[in-house]
Motif scaffolding. Sequence first.
Motif, short mmCIF file in Angstrom:
data_model
loop_
_atom_site.label_atom_id
_atom_site.label_comp_id
_atom_site.label_asym_id
_atom_site.label_seq_id
_atom_site.Cartn_x
_atom_site.Cartn_y
_atom_site.Cartn_z
N ASN A 151 0.83 -1.20 0.00
CA ASN A 151 0.00 0.00 0.00
C ASN A 151 0.87 1.25 0.00
O ASN A 151 0.45 2.31 0.48
CB ASN A 151 -0.96 -0.01 1.21
N ASP A 152 2.11 1.10 -0.49
CA ASP A 152 3.04 2.23 -0.64
C ASP A 152 3.25 2.92 0.71
O ASP A 152 3.20 4.14 0.83
CB ASP A 152 2.50 3.24 -1.67
N GLY A 153 3.41 2.11 1.74
CA GLY A 153 3.69 2.67 3.08
C GLY A 153 2.56 3.56 3.58
O GLY A 153 2.80 4.52 4.29
N LEU A 292 -1.75 19.71 7.56
CA LEU A 292 -1.89 18.66 6.55
C LEU A 292 -0.71 18.74 5.59
O LEU A 292 -0.43 19.80 5.02
CB LEU A 292 -3.20 18.82 5.77
N ARG A 293 0.00 17.62 5.46
CA ARG A 293 1.11 17.51 4.52
C ARG A 293 0.48 17.16 3.18
O ARG A 293 -0.07 16.07 3.02
CB ARG A 293 2.08 16.43 4.96
N LEU A 294 0.51 18.09 2.23
CA LEU A 294 -0.13 17.86 0.93
C LEU A 294 0.79 16.98 0.10
O LEU A 294 1.79 17.44 -0.45
CB LEU A 294 -0.38 19.20 0.23
N ASP A 295 0.42 15.71 0.01
CA ASP A 295 1.27 14.73 -0.65
C ASP A 295 1.21 14.91 -2.18
O ASP A 295 0.14 15.12 -2.74
CB ASP A 295 0.77 13.31 -0.30
N ALA A 296 2.39 14.86 -2.81
CA ALA A 296 2.47 14.82 -4.28
C ALA A 296 1.72 15.99 -4.93
O ALA A 296 1.02 15.82 -5.94
CB ALA A 296 1.93 13.48 -4.80
N CYS A 400 14.02 11.61 5.65
CA CYS A 400 12.60 11.40 5.91
C CYS A 400 12.29 9.96 5.48
O CYS A 400 13.22 9.17 5.27
CB CYS A 400 11.75 12.40 5.13
N HIS A 401 11.02 9.63 5.30
CA HIS A 401 10.65 8.25 4.95
C HIS A 401 10.95 7.94 3.49
O HIS A 401 10.83 6.80 3.05
CB HIS A 401 9.16 8.05 5.23
N ASP A 402 11.26 9.02 2.73
CA ASP A 402 11.48 8.84 1.29
C ASP A 402 12.97 8.80 0.98
O ASP A 402 13.82 8.83 1.85
CB ASP A 402 10.82 9.99 0.53
N ASP A 403 13.25 8.85 -0.30
CA ASP A 403 14.59 8.79 -0.86
C ASP A 403 15.22 10.18 -0.89
O ASP A 403 14.52 11.17 -0.63
CB ASP A 403 14.47 8.27 -2.29
N MET A 454 18.71 8.36 -10.58
CA MET A 454 18.61 7.43 -9.46
C MET A 454 18.42 8.26 -8.20
O MET A 454 18.83 9.42 -8.14
CB MET A 454 19.90 6.62 -9.36
N ARG A 455 17.72 7.70 -7.21
CA ARG A 455 17.64 8.38 -5.92
C ARG A 455 18.28 7.43 -4.90
O ARG A 455 18.58 6.29 -5.22
CB ARG A 455 16.19 8.69 -5.58
N ILE A 456 18.46 7.93 -3.68
CA ILE A 456 19.22 7.19 -2.67
C ILE A 456 18.34 6.90 -1.46
O ILE A 456 17.65 7.80 -0.96
CB ILE A 456 20.44 8.02 -2.20
N SER A 525 13.34 0.11 -1.93
CA SER A 525 14.49 0.21 -1.00
C SER A 525 14.27 1.25 0.09
O SER A 525 15.02 1.33 1.05
CB SER A 525 15.76 0.55 -1.78
N ARG A 526 13.18 2.06 -0.03
CA ARG A 526 12.96 3.05 1.04
C ARG A 526 12.69 2.36 2.37
O ARG A 526 12.85 2.94 3.45
CB ARG A 526 11.78 3.96 0.66
N TRP A 527 12.30 1.08 2.32
CA TRP A 527 12.04 0.38 3.59
C TRP A 527 13.32 0.17 4.40
O TRP A 527 13.27 -0.14 5.59
CB TRP A 527 11.34 -0.97 3.33
C1 OTU Z 1 5.23 11.07 -2.03
O1 OTU Z 1 6.49 10.97 -2.63
C2 OTU Z 1 5.35 10.28 -0.71
O2 OTU Z 1 6.27 10.95 0.13
C3 OTU Z 1 5.87 8.90 -1.07
O3 OTU Z 1 6.16 8.15 0.12
C4 OTU Z 1 4.79 8.21 -1.89
O4 OTU Z 1 5.33 6.99 -2.39
C5 OTU Z 1 4.39 9.08 -3.11
O5 OTU Z 1 4.26 10.48 -2.87
C6 OTU Z 1 3.00 8.63 -3.57
O6 OTU Z 1 2.06 8.95 -2.58
O7 OTU Z 1 5.19 13.02 -4.20
O8 OTU Z 1 6.88 14.89 -5.06
O9 OTU Z 1 10.60 9.78 -5.09
O10 OTU Z 1 9.84 11.18 -3.01
O11 OTU Z 1 7.09 10.06 -5.07
C7 OTU Z 1 7.07 13.51 -5.41
C8 OTU Z 1 9.62 9.15 -4.31
C9 OTU Z 1 6.32 12.73 -4.36
C10 OTU Z 1 8.92 10.23 -3.51
C11 OTU Z 1 7.96 10.98 -4.41
C12 OTU Z 1 7.10 11.85 -3.52
#
Ligand code: OTU
Length: 649
Positions: A151-153, A292-296, A400-403, A454-456, A525-527
């Motif tokens: 579920n993409d974390g 609210l953290r506006l995702d993406a 953070c939880h991402d790359d 590539m991301r890390i 690999s973010r896990w």
């Molecule tokens: C965001 O990610 C979340 O932080 C990620 O955990 C999710 O996988 C993703 O959205 C989908 O909900 O929105 O601005 O490079 O840094 O996908 C891009 C991977 C995003 C994340 C990128 C980011």
Amino acid sequence: MSSNDWINIHALKTLNRLLPRMEHIFRNGIQEDPESWWQFKSRLEREWIELFRYLHQLYGWQYDFYYTLEQVLRTLAKNWIQRPEELKQMDLERESNPECFNSENMVGGVLYVDLFSGNLTKLNEHISYFKKLGLTYLHLMPIFAVPHGDNDGGYAVSDYRSVNPDIGTMEELSKIASLLRKEGISLALDFVFNHTSDEHAWAKQARSGDPELEAFYHLFPDRHVPDQYQRHLRDIFPTVRRGSFTWVNEIKKWVWTTFHSFQWDLNYNNPEVFRAMAEEMLFLANQGVEVLRLDAVAFIWKRLGTNCENLPEAHILIRAFNAMARIAAPSLLFKSEAIVHPDEVIKYIDKKECRLSYNPLLMALIWEALASRDVRLLSYTMRHRSRIPKGCTWVNYLRCHDDIGWTFDDADARAVGISPEDHRRFLNDFYTGRFPDSFARGVPFQFNEDTHDMRISGTLASLAGLEDALEKNDDRLIEMAVKRINMLRSIMLSIGGIPLIYLGDEWAMINDYTYLDDPLKINDSRWIHRSKMNWDKHKDLADQDTIEWHFFNEMIKLIYIRKKTPAFQNADMDVFDTGNDHLFGFIRKNNNNRRVMVIANFSEKKQKVKLSHMDSCDMLKKYQDLITGNIISCGSDLELEPYGFVWLS
Ligand code: OTU
């Protein structure tokens, strides 16, 4: 009459026609509370013209625009009526002190509830820990109902109104929000509004062929239109699937899926999607969520012939959501998560859009300078890219939880003599440990064979060399890694904005490779940097000989000094030239002319800075290092230890 006046006149005419119906909702509905109606009406009249303009720009051309306005107003009235009294009190306080988040007192933390405490109720037991860390802001990674399996974390949301049963319930969430608020800690959650999971009720109804709900997503009968879009789109998850569309066999349609195939992008061309998501937003606000953290955010508007990122309508949409919040949930703040080019990141930061924003550029450049031992790109970039509108605040983070993506501007790199492509290749080699003598233990994320992008992934401690040092059991290397991390933290805690601690980093959590044994995680690999909290290590936090204790207390000390230093309060940040490419320097100066000079050594060698060189910064002749208490006179050159740092007042 200008179009401006025309719009204003129609906005007011519409409001006057619709207000009596809203009064009807209040009068005959849930409460006979004139004060509540008055607050709603005065905020509505204050914000309405702006909200009308945003919605008119997005949906004014659609025949049912008036109906859309009426439904939006009903959403506002209904959610305001349902808003708990104690939150309405907070609304009044926050409106009179809108910049409370722009303070050196703010320190943020972010955690996965299941990995940190197992579930929401057990989180209560750790509020004293958050207080000890000095947190005033706590972001819980997505806790909503999600599909079983991948579920993409948590970022594939099946229901914004229910909590994943493994984690808890919505009642427990609003309870913990209230407990945290009483302790001066603001609760932040993700608003995953670019997409829902393919198991969300809306997606299920779309699958069943309901045309109303099919219009909630971007569905196509064949590849004709998707292929036209695809030409300009970039793959965000190239190792998951090439292209941004997924075939859904049961409805014989292609669906837009920017991220995973089980994450269906919402179609904001449809005003019903805007209203439905505004309902979800205001519902969460009424649970006590303050940020609210506006995702993406970058992806929420699509237009043929563009890369469908950062489009002007995306900003209008966020402003419309923000106007809705200012009317029906005035304390609610937006934090922008735009991991995109710096020129675009800055556009989301505005009091009318997102007052808070992740600072992915500073994060990437701190790691770039650590690998290159050279602060020229960091200094050059921060010199001209750190200013944001007054009243807005950066959220500065190391991990953070991402790359980590190398999102610096290519022209900035060339301006300091760096070839962007080669430099990104070097950074990827360095942080995956392929570069000779690298101290880093990162792993690749989403390697794209075509672009070599590539991301890390990797934890703060593992990327900064502690994992390597512990494995070699080499005390000198361990000491170096500890110094590196403390130096990075010193920047995050002093450069201005809200420092955001990815919990676990405060006691030097290293990579967790168990994700490789989990078929659901092995391909992400973010896990590696999302591991269960190791509470045994926490017991060591009492034992002063452990690395964890040292780390934890160094962090506490820096946070304490930050909070009690007035010069950090509402202060500017000006980078200055230290005359040494290994030393990053900036001055924080508040409006009472109180100043702190921060200098950080990004190399493993002692480095000198000529304090006489500082005369140009008209600093004082005598300094006190706030970290050590030492007094330093201007005449002598200042020598910094390997990875040393000073906060000179
Ligand atoms: C965001 O990610 C979340 O932080 C990620 O955990 C999710 O996988 C993703 O959205 C989908 O909900 O929105 O601005 O490079 O840094 O996908 C891009 C991977 C995003 C994340 C990128 C980011």
